[in-house]
Design a protein around this motif. Sequence first.
Motif, short mmCIF file in Angstrom:
data_model
loop_
_atom_site.label_atom_id
_atom_site.label_comp_id
_atom_site.label_asym_id
_atom_site.label_seq_id
_atom_site.Cartn_x
_atom_site.Cartn_y
_atom_site.Cartn_z
N ILE A 62 0.77 -1.20 0.12
CA ILE A 62 0.05 -0.10 -0.08
C ILE A 62 1.00 1.25 0.04
O ILE A 62 0.55 2.29 -0.88
CB ILE A 62 -0.84 0.04 1.35
CG1 ILE A 62 -1.97 -1.08 1.12
CG2 ILE A 62 -1.66 1.37 1.10
CD1 ILE A 62 -2.82 -1.22 -0.10
N ALA A 63 1.93 1.32 0.86
CA ALA A 63 2.70 2.40 0.96
C ALA A 63 3.49 2.64 -0.45
O ALA A 63 3.59 3.66 -0.93
CB ALA A 63 3.92 2.20 1.94
N ALA A 64 3.91 1.47 -0.96
CA ALA A 64 4.56 1.46 -2.39
C ALA A 64 3.58 2.27 -3.45
O ALA A 64 3.97 2.96 -4.44
CB ALA A 64 4.96 -0.05 -2.81
N CYS A 65 2.34 1.60 -3.50
CA CYS A 65 1.43 2.26 -4.38
C CYS A 65 1.09 3.72 -4.15
O CYS A 65 1.20 4.53 -4.98
CB CYS A 65 -0.12 1.46 -4.04
SG CYS A 65 -1.26 2.30 -5.08
N LEU A 66 1.13 4.14 -2.90
CA LEU A 66 1.17 5.73 -2.78
C LEU A 66 2.24 6.40 -3.12
O LEU A 66 2.14 7.38 -3.70
CB LEU A 66 0.72 6.03 -1.18
CG LEU A 66 -0.49 5.62 -0.80
CD1 LEU A 66 -0.59 5.92 0.83
CD2 LEU A 66 -1.69 6.30 -1.27
N ARG A 67 3.51 5.53 -3.17
CA ARG A 67 4.82 6.41 -3.36
C ARG A 67 4.84 6.42 -4.90
O ARG A 67 5.05 7.39 -5.61
CB ARG A 67 6.10 5.49 -2.99
CG ARG A 67 6.49 5.78 -1.66
CD ARG A 67 7.65 5.13 -1.32
NE ARG A 67 7.86 3.83 -1.70
CZ ARG A 67 7.49 2.88 -1.04
NH1 ARG A 67 7.22 3.29 0.13
NH2 ARG A 67 7.90 1.37 -1.02
N GLN A 68 4.16 5.59 -5.51
CA GLN A 68 3.85 5.50 -7.07
C GLN A 68 3.01 6.58 -7.84
O GLN A 68 3.27 6.84 -8.80
CB GLN A 68 3.61 4.13 -7.75
CG GLN A 68 4.73 2.83 -7.33
CD GLN A 68 4.28 1.39 -7.73
OE1 GLN A 68 3.03 1.38 -8.00
NE2 GLN A 68 5.23 0.56 -7.58
N ASN A 69 2.31 6.77 -6.70
CA ASN A 69 1.21 7.87 -7.20
C ASN A 69 1.14 9.27 -6.34
O ASN A 69 0.30 9.75 -6.10
CB ASN A 69 -0.21 7.12 -7.08
CG ASN A 69 -0.61 6.09 -7.99
OD1 ASN A 69 -0.82 6.25 -9.17
ND2 ASN A 69 -0.41 4.73 -7.53
N ALA A 70 2.37 9.55 -5.84
CA ALA A 70 2.71 10.44 -4.88
C ALA A 70 2.14 11.93 -5.76
O ALA A 70 1.67 12.74 -5.15
CB ALA A 70 4.13 10.70 -4.52
N ASP A 71 2.48 12.01 -6.89
CA ASP A 71 1.99 13.12 -7.68
C ASP A 71 0.71 13.46 -7.95
O ASP A 71 0.16 14.53 -8.46
CB ASP A 71 2.86 13.32 -9.21
CG ASP A 71 2.73 11.98 -9.92
OD1 ASP A 71 2.36 11.01 -9.39
OD2 ASP A 71 2.74 12.35 -11.16
N LYS A 72 -0.23 12.37 -7.87
CA LYS A 72 -1.46 12.32 -8.13
C LYS A 72 -2.30 12.52 -6.71
O LYS A 72 -3.70 12.69 -6.71
CB LYS A 72 -1.94 11.27 -8.88
CG LYS A 72 -1.24 10.89 -10.13
CD LYS A 72 -1.70 9.61 -10.85
CE LYS A 72 -0.81 9.17 -11.69
NZ LYS A 72 -0.98 7.76 -12.02
N LEU A 73 -1.80 12.40 -5.58
CA LEU A 73 -2.75 12.29 -4.15
C LEU A 73 -3.24 13.60 -4.13
O LEU A 73 -2.77 14.76 -4.53
CB LEU A 73 -1.74 12.04 -3.15
CG LEU A 73 -0.91 10.58 -3.06
CD1 LEU A 73 0.10 10.48 -1.94
CD2 LEU A 73 -1.95 9.54 -3.16
N SER A 74 -4.57 13.56 -3.41
CA SER A 74 -5.22 14.89 -3.28
C SER A 74 -4.43 15.56 -2.03
O SER A 74 -3.70 15.14 -1.47
CB SER A 74 -6.70 14.35 -2.61
OG SER A 74 -6.45 13.63 -1.43
#
Length: 87
Positions: A62-74
């Motif tokens: 889950i943390a890896a997924c958030l890292r991969q999408n960091a530029d898209k996070l709200s």
Amino acid sequence: MIRKILFAPTLFALFIATLAGTASAQTQISPEMRQKAIAVARACRADLKTYCNGVDRGEGRIAACLRQNADKLSSPCRTTLADMAQR
């Protein structure tokens, strides 16, 4: 900056414990850490659903997924993650 925040060991422990639902004897966290994890999970709920919905829990996925999408996070998710990393 968000990528550095997501690497923080505290945040990793928060996600593992909260998103796993229960903590095993080996991954016990303090009540304060649990509250922080809940705050992050609430702030990032939509992001987790949007970007990490099919990701299996555990082993930092889950943390890896958030890292991969960091530029898209709200904004609320990024703000909460930054606040938690500074504490």
